[in-house]
Design a protein around this motif. Structure first.
Motif, PDB file in Angstrom:
ATOM      1  N   TYR A 238       0.826  -1.210   0.000  1.00  0.00           N
ATOM      2  CA  TYR A 238       0.000   0.000   0.000  1.00  0.00           C
ATOM      3  C   TYR A 238       0.862   1.262   0.000  1.00  0.00           C
ATOM      4  O   TYR A 238       0.577   2.220  -0.724  1.00  0.00           O
ATOM      5  CB  TYR A 238      -0.927  -0.014   1.216  1.00  0.00           C
ATOM      6  N   SER A 239       1.917   1.285   0.824  1.00  0.00           N
ATOM      7  CA  SER A 239       2.789   2.454   0.853  1.00  0.00           C
ATOM      8  C   SER A 239       3.499   2.644  -0.477  1.00  0.00           C
ATOM      9  O   SER A 239       3.744   3.777  -0.908  1.00  0.00           O
ATOM     10  CB  SER A 239       3.808   2.313   1.983  1.00  0.00           C
ATOM     11  N   THR A 242       0.817   3.928  -3.255  1.00  0.00           N
ATOM     12  CA  THR A 242       0.259   5.271  -3.043  1.00  0.00           C
ATOM     13  C   THR A 242       1.321   6.347  -2.965  1.00  0.00           C
ATOM     14  O   THR A 242       0.997   7.496  -2.675  1.00  0.00           O
ATOM     15  CB  THR A 242      -0.574   5.282  -1.749  1.00  0.00           C
ATOM     16  N   ASN A 243       2.570   6.012  -3.209  1.00  0.00           N
ATOM     17  CA  ASN A 243       3.652   6.984  -3.139  1.00  0.00           C
ATOM     18  C   ASN A 243       3.815   7.656  -4.502  1.00  0.00           C
ATOM     19  O   ASN A 243       4.126   6.995  -5.500  1.00  0.00           O
ATOM     20  CB  ASN A 243       4.958   6.297  -2.746  1.00  0.00           C
ATOM     21  N   GLN A 299      -4.735   5.308  -8.294  1.00  0.00           N
ATOM     22  CA  GLN A 299      -5.179   5.889  -7.031  1.00  0.00           C
ATOM     23  C   GLN A 299      -6.698   5.948  -6.961  1.00  0.00           C
ATOM     24  O   GLN A 299      -7.290   5.742  -5.898  1.00  0.00           O
ATOM     25  CB  GLN A 299      -4.594   7.295  -6.866  1.00  0.00           C
ATOM     26  N   ILE A 302      -7.869   2.445  -6.041  1.00  0.00           N
ATOM     27  CA  ILE A 302      -7.680   2.152  -4.618  1.00  0.00           C
ATOM     28  C   ILE A 302      -8.714   2.898  -3.783  1.00  0.00           C
ATOM     29  O   ILE A 302      -9.268   2.367  -2.808  1.00  0.00           O
ATOM     30  CB  ILE A 302      -6.255   2.522  -4.186  1.00  0.00           C
ATOM     31  N   SER A 303      -8.999   4.153  -4.142  1.00  0.00           N
ATOM     32  CA  SER A 303      -9.981   4.935  -3.388  1.00  0.00           C
ATOM     33  C   SER A 303     -11.374   4.350  -3.513  1.00  0.00           C
ATOM     34  O   SER A 303     -12.138   4.328  -2.537  1.00  0.00           O
ATOM     35  CB  SER A 303      -9.963   6.381  -3.890  1.00  0.00           C
TER      36      SER A 303
END
Length: 690
Positions: A238-239, A242-243, A299, A302-303
């Motif tokens: 996840y990190s 989303t980076n 993104q 994921i949202s």
């Protein structure tokens, strides 16, 4: 000696307080630490023989944000009247905040304890010294704030230019002024594979499960900027996903630290800020692993996967195809899914969010199977014209695509072989007589070789699995695309794939129930802006969604003329027909089915002379063979019913009295039987009469 020092001060012990603000200062500022310990000599010169050194707070700040056990113990000793003087290299070592500083000064004034630094002695009971201590405390606090403000502003200004590089993410290394890609090709391919799989699978969790299923590892960076490989976790993926750094953008100030007080204790909480509130955001600051448009799309995916009231959520397991897409027309809330039944296989959609949150009456509820089937028909109607073209493109893309798992395993094998060769060189370079070293190097070499064997075994297993699964040809793929409906309803098709297809085409479905017409009203909002309204009959209360198939019901209706319930159950089981709930047929279930549908039961006492008979009985009644009668039925001369492929034929006595039946009997009876024509060349067998 100072006039402020009295006999009562020397009769008590002195405390030397030593502190440094951070662990870095403790490790590197050794001279400052030595100067603080040297204050012991100054106390001895002033006349103290009993000196206690408190250095528990090394590496702790005096700004008042952390608890200092050494300072608290020192204040407690002063309160008990056991301390005549407290000393530090500078008075700023005691405290850098007004609360703790004023507390120490006031306690020392009450018990008549002096404060000593490298310059002078302070007596808190004297007004001038108390004023001077107050000014020094304020100046110490202001100095700390000034230093902090200067460092923060310098840090922010460097971040605005995109030059502040604190820690490099996995797949990057710190350059002079910007991030640079890790030169290790194995690390680069692993990072690209993570983003590629998220685009294919649609959720972070499914991406994690894919890596775990194939036993692939991902790189991580430790505090010394060294790359290690480990089993992936959800937080790691996840990190990474989303980076924005992986899209080539420099971002700083994405989070802020908030202080909350719970039960009188300060607790730190980190809050993510929206993008417009970031301190610095510079797209295209360095080379990325994905383009910015693709990163934005990921993104958004994921949202949308987050389970919120106003969002659809990720496609999960379960037969409910419209979970997260249905919205109540009456209250505007999302409908929830509920499974009932003995096996939790009966699907229902209902709106109860208002009842759960505000105690409002429940809005609507209806069976979900009919609605899912209607939406499926609409989706297939839209998709089927382009299904063949899409299938061909997918086949060509599959042919061009390299096997990601095999490529990743081969990169792991190459890295493991390099580690094994390196361990071998270290072992060969060591002195054979120094067994303390060679034993350890031999153990490392064996571990490296074991790792090579494990990866080679994984590659062989993967190739074996790939060899069993053959790719369809272009023609076969096109045939599957043409028969999209059968492919959709195939039990092997993943439910999550169906949901992703539906969510790609449909934005949401507004639903209502028309009680007077007993209909479910659906308004489909397609992604392209088109709206479609459907009206479906609402299933009545008590009507089961697992009804007996129509072909089974019709077969029982016909077979009941000539067979008892026990034989009917055997015929249905022999034809592999099951009940609506997937069970085998028994005599009791046949009886219950006939009773519910008002089908007359078989009467053995009324069989003789009755209107119905089987194939054998019909053939005997007509005076012909069973094979002849069956062939006549196949030619359409005689009417008969054959409800099941592996079951009896059923004849009505009236159909055996027609003109066609009489003609058949006459033709069979008039058939002449002539002997075969004798042949002189035929060899005969002469058997002895003896």
């Amino acid at each position: 000696m100072s006039e402020k020092l009295k006999a009562q001060h020397f009769s008590r012990k002195a405390i030397l307080y030593i502190r440094q603000s951070s662990a870095y200062q403790v490790s590197h500022n050794q001279e400052s630490q030595k100067l603080q310990y040297a204050m012991r000599e100054r106390l001895m010169q002033l006349g103290w023989r009993e000196i206690e050194v408190i250095d528990e707070d090394l590496g702790r700040s005096a700004a008042g944000l952390v608890t200092r056990s050494g300072f608290e113990r020192m204040v407690a000793e002063v309160c008990l009247g056991k301390v005549g003087a407290v000393a530090a290299r500078e008075v700023s070592r005691f405290a850098r905040n007004s609360r703790e500083w004023q507390q120490l000064v006031e306690v020392c004034r009450v018990v008549d304890t002096v404060l000593i630094d490298q310059e002078m002695v302070y007596a808190p009971r004297q007004g001038n010294d108390r004023l001077l201590l107050g000014l020094k405390g304020s100046l110490n606090e202001y100095e700390l704030d000034l230093l902090r403000q200067r460092s923060v502003e310098a840090r922010r200004e460097k971040a605005r230019r995109g030059e502040l590089l604190i820690a490099s993410p996995v797949g990057y290394r710190k350059g002079e002024r910007r991030l640079e890609k890790d030169p290790d090709r194995r690390v680069q391919e692993a990072v690209r594979l993570v983003f590629q799989k998220l685009g294919e699978l649609g959720s972070v969790r499914q991406t994690l499960l894919w890596f775990l299923e194939h036993g692939l590892e991902l790189p991580v960076i430790n505090a010394r900027e060294e790359v290690h490989w480990k089993r992936p976790s959800y937080g790691m993926l996840y990190s990474m996903l989303t980076n924005p750094a992986y899209a080539g953008a420099y971002a700083y100030g994405k989070t802020e630290q908030l202080t909350q007080y719970d039960g009188g204790e300060a607790r730190q909480r980190v809050r993510r800020k929206p993008r417009e509130q970031w301190l610095s955001f510079i797209p295209g600051a360095h080379d990325g692993y994905v383009v910015w448009e693709e990163f934005e799309r990921l993104q958004a995916t994921i949202s949308e996967n987050r389970m919120r009231r106003e969002q659809i959520g990720a496609a999960q397991r379960g037969p409910a195809l419209l979970a997260g897409l249905l919205r109540c027309r009456r209250c505007g809330h999302k409908l929830v899914v509920h499974y009932t039944g003995r096996c939790h296989d009966v699907l229902r959609y209902h709106c109860r969010r208002g009842w759960l949150d505000n105690g409002e009456p429940r809005c609507i509820g209806f069976a979900g199977l009919v609605v899912d089937q209607a939406i499926t028909r609409e989706v297939l109607r839209i998709v089927e014209p382009v299904a063949i073209e899409a299938a061909v493109i997918a086949h060509e893309e599959q042919a061009r695509r390299v096997d990601e798992v095999l490529s990743a395993l081969q990169r792991d094998l190459e890295a493991a072989q390099y580690s094994a060769r390196r361990a071998q060189k270290q072992y060969d370079a060591a002195d054979p007589e120094n067994r303390l070293v060679t034993d350890e190097l031999e153990r490392r070499w064996n571990q490296s070789l074991q790792r090579v064997h494990e990866i080679e075994s994984q590659i062989r297993q993967h190739r074996d699995r790939q060899g069993l699964a053959t790719l369809p040809t272009r023609e076969e793929f096109a045939d599957l695309a043409a028969d999209l409906e059968s492919l959709w309803h195939d039990p092997g098709t993943d439910e999550r794939l169906k949901k992703r297809v539906i969510r790609t085409l449909i934005r949401e479905v507004v639903v209502d129930v028309d009680a007077q017409a007993s209909e479910v009203v659906l308004v489909i909002h397609w992604r392209g802006g088109v709206h479609t309204e459907l009206r479906l009959p609402r299933r009545r209360r008590g009507q089961s969604s697992t009804q007996t198939p129509t072909e089974v019901l019709e077969a029982v209706r016909v077979l009941a003329h000539i067979c008892p319930d026990r034989l009917i159950a055997g015929v249905l089981n022999r034809n592999r027909l099951l009940t609506g709930r997937g069970n085998r047929w028994t005599q009791e279930r046949i009886t219950a089915l006939r009773s519910y549908h008002h089908i007359p039961c078989y009467r053995a006492d009324q069989r003789d002379g009755g209107p119905w008979m089987n194939l054998t009985e019909a053939a005997e009644h007509m005076g012909v063979s069973a094979r002849t009668l069956r062939l006549a039925v196949a030619r359409g001369e005689i009417e008969a019913q054959h409800p099941l492929a592996d079951g009896p034929w059923v004849f009505n006595r009236d159909t055996l009295r027609t003109a066609a039946a009489a003609a058949l009997v006459e033709r069979v009876r008039s058939r002449t039987r002539q002997s075969a024509v004798p042949n002189t060349e035929q060899i005969t067998f002469d058997f002895s009469s003896t």
